[in-house]
Design an enzyme around this catalytic site. Structure first.
Site, PDB file in Angstrom:
ATOM      1  CD  GLU A 337      -2.789  -1.178   2.456  1.00  0.00           C
ATOM      2  OE1 GLU A 337      -4.020  -1.313   2.304  1.00  0.00           O
ATOM      3  OE2 GLU A 337      -2.242  -1.127   3.574  1.00  0.00           O
TER       4      GLU A 337
HETATM    5  C1  ACM Z   1      -1.938  -5.351   4.170  1.00  0.00           C
HETATM    6  O1  ACM Z   1      -2.991  -5.837   4.640  1.00  0.00           O
HETATM    7  N1  ACM Z   1      -1.856  -4.055   3.929  1.00  0.00           N
HETATM    8  C2  ACM Z   1      -0.790  -6.182   3.862  1.00  0.00           C
END
Ligand code: ACM
Length: 525
Positions: A337
């Site tokens: 992310e």
């Molecule tokens: C995640 O759940 N951002 C790896």
């Protein structure tokens, strides 16, 4: 009423209670090993219809000088002493061991692999054999589940105990069976983490992945960058007091886990999820201004400056210190992310950081987005969200770790009315958590591409160990079974009966579990 009939009136109910107790005790004598509610289900169990009794003079004989074998024996002794009230001793054995004892030995050529074992229980002896101390430790966890549920309780339940006879021949399918605990969003004490380790050990899991840094908190002391922990670790989600582990405390966790054959894999999440670091050192920011500490739960807004040499000096220092206190092979570098990092910068960054990890003699684990970069030899991609990334990783020759959020995220709510957790990946009831197979989950990604299974517990909504327990139990034993037991031996309708029998064990251990309606718990719960 005369005296005699008065005595009879008092004695009769007592006598019938006594009789009933005797009867219920005799009904409880276990003689059918095939009926034992073992999780994970062993590869093979054959019952011989009798029972072995742990008595006052039963000892645990260790046939090797290996201290790890003695540790497995000591673990069993520590379970049996409060259960029986006897001083079940660990003894050094050689040659013939007298009848009535438990015997642990490491032997070559058993064909049980690195973690398998053969547990042979007869009326006269319990024999535990494995090629490694880890195998013996797992056999001890099996014996633990053959003992009455009171073994999980700290209150003594004195007297002899019996276990059913037969032979269990067992070994895991996957070498990596883990869980992640996010200690960044909410901080958990060393004692809490050790309790988490105990949960994993009881179900033969062998990796604890600690998510040690994120936007909301930096949880590990880095001596060359002290503000990371002192400032970056000072808060948690919701604005409460945070915390961090000194390197000595961290080492204490690592050693506690190692004694239970669990490897700790530390994660420093980067280049995104780095606000705690960016708030601690102005120079890590592109504009050279420190950010504010963050106690919300948004994701994707922070990024290290991927084109600054100082960033790599910082990472080099962090990785060097972390590698020095990490006996395991892997360091996790996050990589998920990073929505505020340009794609080119992300690729440059992930490639460079993999080299830093490798320079300190460690291998890389990273979330599946790493597949957008070059996945270097030895790097494992942890599949959580993207089938495309999973295929890209395997296409580059990498192995993957299976943690699909829709199945394996312990922070997802069980259903819409359960109080804790999120549901962006869906609701994960106990059956949903169990009914999937890592080797068929993504078409084209097969068992040989997969190192194993990990169930992550993110802690945005989970604030203390009781809440951890509610999210983890009863799903964790299912993940343990998915990692250990061949898919052909796994079936929800049969598993749920074994799981139901573990409710009594959870209660004895003081675990605040979620009593899902999907599981036919005994009437007492
Ligand atoms: C995640 O759940 N951002 C790896």
């Amino acid at each position: 009423m005369n005296r005699k009939s008065r005595i009879l009136k008092v004695m009769m109910p007592l006598a019938s209670v006594f009789l009933m107790t005797l009867m219920s005790c005799s009904q409880e004598i276990p003689t059918d090993l095939a009926k034992a509610n073992l999780i994970p289900r062993p590869v093979s169990v054959s019952a011989t219809g009798e029972s072995f009794t742990v008595k006052q003079n039963t000892g645990i004989y260790v046939m090797d000088d290996n201290p790890e074998v003695a540790e497995a024996a000591a673990f069993l002794s520590a379970l049996l002493k409060p259960l029986t009230g006897y001083g079940i001793e660990v003894k050094k054995g050689s040659g013939e061991v007298p009848a009535g004892n438990i015997v642990l030995s490491v032997e070559d050529g058993l064909d049980t692999g690195k973690e398998g074992y053969i547990l042979d229980i007869s009326k006269k002896q319990v024999s535990v054999k494995a090629e490694t101390p880890a195998g013996l430790f797992y056999a001890v966890q099996t014996i633990r589940q053959l003992l009455p549920a009171a073994v999980e309780s700290s209150s003594p339940a004195n007297g002899p105990v019996k276990i059913a006879t037969g032979v269990i021949n067992d070994r895991p399918v996957y070498g990596y069976r883990g869980s992640m605990l996010d200690v960044s969003r909410h901080f958990f004490s060393v004692e809490d983490v050790k309790r988490y380790v105990d949960f994993l050990a009881a179900y033969k899991m062998n990796v604890l992945h600690l998510h040690l840094s994120d936007d909301q908190g930096w949880r590990i002391e880095i001596k060359s960058w002290p503000s990371l922990a002192l400032h970056g670790g000072s808060k948690e989600v919701g604005g409460g007091e945070g915390g961090y582990y000194t390197q000595e405390q961290y080492t204490d966790i690592v050693n506690y886990a190692a004694a239970r054959h669990i490897t700790v894999i530390p994660e420093i999440d980067m280049p995104g999820h780095t606000n705690a670091a960016l708030a601690s050192y102005a120079e890590l920011n592109k504009n050279k201004k420190a950010t504010e500490l963050y106690t919300g739960t948004e994701v994707g807004f922070s990024s290290l400056d991927t084109r600054s040499e100082l960033t790599y000096k910082f990472i080099d220092d962090v990785i060097r210190e972390l590698a020095a206190i990490t006996p395991g092979e892997y360091l996790h570098i996050g990589g998920d992310e990073s929505h505020s990092t340009k794609k080119d910068d992300y690729i440059y960054f992930m490639n460079r950081v993999q080299d830093i990890v490798s320079a300190y003699g460690k291998k890389v684990l990273a979330w599946d987005e790493i597949a957008l970069a070059t996945v270097k030899p030895g790097t494992i991609a942890q599949v959580w969200a993207s089938v495309e990334n999973a295929n890209l990783a395997v296409g580059q020759g990498a192995k993957v770790l299976m943690s699909p959020a829709k199945k394996a995220y312990l922070d997802m709510q069980y259903h819409k009315d359960t109080p804790l957790g999120l549901h962006w990946a869906g609701y994960i009831e106990v059956d949903t958590a169990y009914i999937w197979d890592p080797a068929t989950y993504i078409p084209g990604i097969d068992q040989e591409d997969i190192v194993g299974v990990e169930a992550p517990l993110w802690s945005e909504t989970v604030t203390n160990i009781d809440e951890v327990e509610f999210m983890v139990f009863p799903r964790l034993p299912g993940y343990a079974e998915i990692g250990w037991t061949p898919a052909a031996l796994r079936n929800w309708d049969e598993y749920k009966l074994r799981l139901a029998a573990h409710g009594e064990r959870f209660s004895a251990a003081g675990i605040d579990y979620y009593a899902s309606e999907k599981v036919p718990w005994p009437a007492t719960k």
